[in-house]
Motif scaffolding. Structure first.
Motif, PDB file in Angstrom:
ATOM      1  N   GLN A  79       0.493  -0.948  -0.095  1.00  0.00           N
ATOM      2  CA  GLN A  79      -0.378  -0.080   0.088  1.00  0.00           C
ATOM      3  C   GLN A  79       0.930   0.853   0.351  1.00  0.00           C
ATOM      4  N   LYS A  95       1.109   4.160  -2.714  1.00  0.00           N
ATOM      5  CA  LYS A  95       1.259   5.461  -2.581  1.00  0.00           C
ATOM      6  C   LYS A  95       2.136   6.745  -2.765  1.00  0.00           C
ATOM      7  N   ASN A 102      -5.854  14.597  -7.210  1.00  0.00           N
ATOM      8  CA  ASN A 102      -4.783  12.922  -6.563  1.00  0.00           C
ATOM      9  C   ASN A 102      -4.953  12.258  -7.618  1.00  0.00           C
ATOM     10  N   SER A 158      -6.308   8.179  -8.531  1.00  0.00           N
ATOM     11  CA  SER A 158      -5.892   6.500  -8.003  1.00  0.00           C
ATOM     12  C   SER A 158      -5.372   5.833  -8.804  1.00  0.00           C
ATOM     13  N   ASP A 164      -6.594   3.210 -10.052  1.00  0.00           N
ATOM     14  CA  ASP A 164      -7.645   3.171 -11.678  1.00  0.00           C
ATOM     15  C   ASP A 164      -7.653   4.294 -12.315  1.00  0.00           C
ATOM     16  N   ASP A 165      -7.453   5.884 -11.972  1.00  0.00           N
ATOM     17  CA  ASP A 165      -7.206   7.242 -12.820  1.00  0.00           C
ATOM     18  C   ASP A 165      -6.196   6.905 -13.679  1.00  0.00           C
TER      19      ASP A 165
END
Length: 402
Positions: free
Chosen positions: A177, A181, A193, A195, A197-198
């Motif tokens: 994780q 990040k 910001n 993700s 998926d973005d």
């Protein structure tokens, strides 16, 4: 060389008071809270100038907003899709408003999707300090196993794929994780910001784009905005890719001297220039930073002075943020080249003879470790770097200007 300092606004844990005590002469900032593609209004610009100009107790700081970093270029502009034409119109309007406010230097970048990439934001050094680091094996583990990008395996040889698989298998869930990040980490206060998926969605839209196409989009953008900048007396300066190598299958067009030559020759205007970042470009062993300053210096409008230590000899390899005089770039030679460029400009009567620079990044040392400010932007670590750079300037400047 004008000494400046990056400040991210009121949420920055390194305050204007801190920067004033560091002895800087100007501030580098941006309106990070505004959505990319929106107009920077005179009111928002004036508010940031007031914040820069005021100490915590209300006394005037005497500091001004010298450099915008960054007036961001939207993904729509880079891809020439969606609202890209209106975003360019808004960009020109923002330039008008910045010129009205007296700000002349505008830094931007043309990196697709991610502005910069590190795998560690607080990597511990043997002396207990921390710094940012890029570990290619960790990055490959992210790309192959966390992001699971289609076609990622083709970008790594068998040995690296195997090492990445072993590294991923050893990671705890918390480390996985944290790595994800770190890779998509944004600037503090940013309006957007991403993700995972973005990131996947953007990568899909860039999948068929070549370096040639992205470069054409950059030159198209500059053809639209540089005439406005030139008319207003502004100096635009493109920041290099960070790191300066292909990542995530994305094209990279600001990683080498040849790339910058194509930039300045593609739209030949004194308003179209370079942010020479010794840290970003220095992560490649084939980039000659002092030589680039000598050969491209007349178009260098802004300097980021920092150093990295390359941990391998490969073009794409591991590196970490070093002390300002402790990495692989010859900082003395680079500063000397910059001072010689200033002397040439001054002799030619150029109004922009003084090149603003900032001590870019820094290791977290002493009380920085408790402050936990923006990664890469500690108070004491940057002050140490600035002091070292001041020493170089003080030693060289009298001989060069004589």
């Amino acid at each position: 060389m004008k000494q400046t300092w990056r400040w991210f606004g009121p949420r920055d844990l390194v305050s204007i008071d801190d920067t004033l005590q560091a002895g800087v002469q100007g501030i580098v900032s941006a309106l990070h809270h505004l959505p990319t593609g929106a107009v920077w209004t005179p009111e928002e610009i004036a508010q940031r100038q007031r914040e820069i100009g005021t100490m915590a107790d209300g006394a005037p700081s005497g500091l001004g907003w010298d450099v915008v970093e960054s007036l961001p270029v939207s993904e729509d502009i880079k891809k020439q899709q969606g609202d890209w034409r209106s975003h360019i119109a808004n960009y020109r309007t923002s330039l008008e408003h910045l010129a009205e406010a007296g700000i002349e230097v505008i830094c931007y970048n043309f990196m697709p999707v991610l502005d910069w990439t590190r795998t560690d934001l607080a990597w511990r050094l043997p002396n207990g300090a921390t710094c940012m680091r890029f570990d290619l094996t960790d990055f490959a583990a992210f790309d192959l196993h966390i992001l699971a990008r289609l076609g990622a395996a083709e970008d790594y040889d068998e040995a690296l794929r195997s090492a990445a698989s072993r590294r991923f298998a050893e990671m705890s869930d918390a480390r996985k994780q944290q790595l994800a990040k770190n890779v998509v980490f944004g600037l503090p206060g940013a309006a957007e910001n991403f993700s995972l998926d973005d990131v996947r969605a953007h990568l899909a839209e860039y999948a068929a784009m070549s370096e040639e196409t992205l470069r054409r989009h950059l030159l198209d953008f500059l053809a639209e905005v540089v005439p406005t900048a030139e008319r207003l007396g502004l100096r635009m300066c493109c920041h290099p890719d960070d790191p300066p190598v292909p990542l995530l299958g994305l094209p990279r067009i600001m990683s080498t001297e040849a790339h910058y030559r194509a930039l300045v020759e593609g739209v030949d205007s004194p308003a179209n220039g370079i942010t020479l970042c010794s840290g970003s470009l220095g992560a490649r062993p084939d980039n000659d930073l002092p030589g680039m300053m000598e050969r491209l210096g007349d178009r260098v409008h802004f300097l980021h002075l920092r150093n990295v230590k390359r941990e391998t000899g490969e073009i794409r390899g591991d590196f970490h943020e070093a002390e300002h005089l402790g990495g692989d770039t010859d900082m003395v030679a680079l500063v000397e080249a910059a001072l010689k460029e200033e002397a040439k400009r001054k002799a030619a009567g150029r109004a922009d003879w003084s090149i603003p620079f900032r001590p870019d990044h820094g290791q977290d040392i002493l009380d920085d470790l408790k402050r936990t400010a923006q990664p890469g932007y500690p108070a004491i670590g940057r002050l140490k770097g600035l002091a070292e750079l001041r020493g170089i300037i003080a030693a060289l400047e009298p001989r060069i200007s004589a």
